[in-house]
Design a protein around this motif. Structure first.
Motif, PDB file in Angstrom:
ATOM      1  N   LYS A 185       0.806  -1.221   0.000  1.00 12.51           N
ATOM      2  CA  LYS A 185       0.000   0.000   0.000  1.00 12.51           C
ATOM      3  C   LYS A 185       0.841   1.274   0.000  1.00 12.51           C
ATOM      4  O   LYS A 185       0.432   2.285  -0.579  1.00 12.51           O
ATOM      5  CB  LYS A 185      -0.932   0.005   1.213  1.00 12.51           C
ATOM      6  N   THR A 226       4.206   1.596  -0.920  1.00 12.18           N
ATOM      7  CA  THR A 226       5.405   1.605  -1.759  1.00 12.18           C
ATOM      8  C   THR A 226       5.024   1.698  -3.225  1.00 12.18           C
ATOM      9  O   THR A 226       3.860   1.612  -3.600  1.00 12.18           O
ATOM     10  CB  THR A 226       6.247   0.341  -1.532  1.00 12.18           C
ATOM     11  N   ALA A 227       6.041   1.859  -4.053  1.00 10.47           N
ATOM     12  CA  ALA A 227       5.845   1.915  -5.506  1.00 10.47           C
ATOM     13  C   ALA A 227       7.084   1.334  -6.171  1.00 10.47           C
ATOM     14  O   ALA A 227       8.098   1.077  -5.521  1.00 10.47           O
ATOM     15  CB  ALA A 227       5.614   3.355  -5.962  1.00 10.47           C
ATOM     16  N   GLY A 228       6.999   1.119  -7.474  1.00 13.04           N
ATOM     17  CA  GLY A 228       8.149   0.669  -8.238  1.00 13.04           C
ATOM     18  C   GLY A 228       8.678  -0.683  -7.784  1.00 13.04           C
ATOM     19  O   GLY A 228       7.919  -1.614  -7.512  1.00 13.04           O
ATOM     20  N   ASP A 248      10.134  -1.665  -5.032  1.00 11.83           N
ATOM     21  CA  ASP A 248       9.779  -2.090  -3.677  1.00 11.83           C
ATOM     22  C   ASP A 248       8.399  -2.740  -3.648  1.00 11.83           C
ATOM     23  O   ASP A 248       8.188  -3.767  -3.007  1.00 11.83           O
ATOM     24  CB  ASP A 248       9.811  -0.909  -2.714  1.00 11.83           C
ATOM     25  N   ARG A 249       7.471  -2.140  -4.355  1.00 13.33           N
ATOM     26  CA  ARG A 249       6.122  -2.718  -4.397  1.00 13.33           C
ATOM     27  C   ARG A 249       6.141  -4.066  -5.113  1.00 13.33           C
ATOM     28  O   ARG A 249       5.493  -5.025  -4.660  1.00 13.33           O
ATOM     29  CB  ARG A 249       5.164  -1.765  -5.100  1.00 13.33           C
ATOM     30  N   THR A 250       6.886  -4.157  -6.211  1.00  8.70           N
ATOM     31  CA  THR A 250       6.978  -5.412  -6.948  1.00  8.70           C
ATOM     32  C   THR A 250       7.585  -6.505  -6.076  1.00  8.70           C
ATOM     33  O   THR A 250       7.134  -7.653  -6.071  1.00  8.70           O
ATOM     34  CB  THR A 250       7.817  -5.232  -8.214  1.00  8.70           C
ATOM     35  N   ARG A 286       5.014  -7.609  -3.467  1.00  5.46           N
ATOM     36  CA  ARG A 286       3.952  -8.406  -4.096  1.00  5.46           C
ATOM     37  C   ARG A 286       4.462  -9.806  -4.444  1.00  5.46           C
ATOM     38  O   ARG A 286       3.766 -10.809  -4.204  1.00  5.46           O
ATOM     39  CB  ARG A 286       3.465  -7.699  -5.359  1.00  5.46           C
ATOM     40  N   LEU A 325      -3.428  -2.943  -4.789  1.00  5.55           N
ATOM     41  CA  LEU A 325      -2.758  -2.680  -6.058  1.00  5.55           C
ATOM     42  C   LEU A 325      -3.564  -1.747  -6.941  1.00  5.55           C
ATOM     43  O   LEU A 325      -2.987  -0.965  -7.721  1.00  5.55           O
ATOM     44  CB  LEU A 325      -2.495  -3.992  -6.796  1.00  5.55           C
ATOM     45  N   TYR A 326      -4.889  -1.842  -6.843  1.00  2.00           N
ATOM     46  CA  TYR A 326      -5.709  -1.093  -7.798  1.00  2.00           C
ATOM     47  C   TYR A 326      -6.683  -0.158  -7.110  1.00  2.00           C
ATOM     48  O   TYR A 326      -7.292   0.655  -7.717  1.00  2.00           O
ATOM     49  CB  TYR A 326      -6.497  -2.081  -8.685  1.00  2.00           C
TER      50      TYR A 326
END
Length: 312
Positions: A272, A274-276, A278-280, A283, A311-312
């Motif tokens: 929730k 993070t992005a890029g 780190d998020r990948t 996940r 994610l969405y």
């Protein structure tokens, strides 16, 4: 007997208790070793009873150990009680035959005093009562004590009538398959304490044979156990919210301590915020942990929904 006994209510009750039963099974697989002992063999809890031929079943495990198993293998349900004299005559005969059956059928022993709803579902008027289950339905039954020869003939007739309906059952006269020597060698290393060597062997088998589910499952389970045991348990409380590695480690520790919901929620929390990359990474780790469980587990289904929302 097919259709004469309604097992729906019993299945629903078992489903309601299934989560706790599965947690116990997962705990047996992933509990950390005590006093330097080897961790349990990965890929599933070991079969119960006589090589898996005799299983003690309760209302909580009835759905998985009887109904689900009967989709692949004939299951004979032995309804008994401690006070029942004839039961004490019949049960040893059934257990002996089950041990000799070489996988053609399995015996599910059910104490009717401890599990009255099962006896009610089968409309048991007296015990001992033996019910044959195939594809989730009773197909034959008898009450009272029978001789070993009579039972063998009865089971043989049922198996002959079923033919190829049960894909997981071996014919009574079939030779058991020989164990894969590579899997045996890997298990020997595991039991001998060479965890890294066992993991390397399981990985090699899985890479050489992409369809070898047993080797792939063993490798996944062992990878997780070794990784989780390497973490300091204090990481659960000490992990900084923005430290992705620490949060993933905390999730491992939580899962190893039989807290899958908390472990999944910890990683979903990372997704929730993070992005890029780190998020990948978060996940991907969560999806890997999902693979350690039956995908139909309620807590896995719930976590997948939470992940989709995050994610969405």
């Amino acid at each position: 007997m097919s259709g004469a006994v309604d097992l729906t209510a019993l299945k629903e009750r078992a489903d309601a208790q299934r989560q706790q039963a599965q947690r116990s099974a997962q705990a047996a697989r992933t509990a950390p070793p005590a006093d330097g002992a080897a961790p349990p063999s990965p890929g599933g809890s070991p079969p119960a009873g006589d090589g898996g031929a005799v299983i003690d079943v309760t209302e909580a495990t009835f759905e998985t150990e009887v109904l689900a198993r009967s989709q692949q293998q004939l299951v004979l349900v032995d309804l008994w009680a401690e006070w029942c004299g004839p039961c004490k005559q019949l049960s040893p005969v059934l257990e002996r035959l089950a041990g000799q059956a070489q996988g053609s059928w399995v015996l599910a022993k059910i104490d009717v005093d401890a599990n009255p709803r099962i006896a009610q579902a089968f409309r048991a008027q007296s015990i001992p009562m033996v019910v044959a289950i195939a594809q989730g339905q009773p197909v034959a039954a008898f009450n009272g004590v029978r001789s070993e020869a009579e039972i063998s003939q009865w089971v043989g007739e049922i198996l002959s009538q079923l033919g190829d309906v049960l894909p997981g059952a071996m014919p009574a006269d079939a030779e058991p398959e020989e164990d894969d020597p590579r899997m045996v060698a890997a298990a020997d290393k595991l039991n001998g304490g060479d965890f890294e060597g066992a993991l390397a062997d399981y990985r090699a088998i899985a890479e050489a044979e992409p369809n070898n589910v047993e080797a792939a499952s063993a490798a996944r389970n062992l990878e997780f156990v070794l990784r989780a045991q390497a973490h300091d348990p204090a990481i659960v409380d000490n992990a900084a919210p923005a430290d992705v590695d620490a949060q993933l480690a905390a999730a491992d520790v939580l899962l190893l301590s039989q807290q899958p919901e908390a472990a999944f929620d910890r990683i979903i929390g990372v997704v929730k915020v993070t992005a890029g990359d780190d998020r990948t990474r978060a996940r991907t780790r969560l999806l890997e942990l999902f693979e350690l469980f039956d995908p139909a587990e309620p807590f896995v289904v719930a976590a997948r929904r939470k992940l989709a929302t995050a994610l969405y």
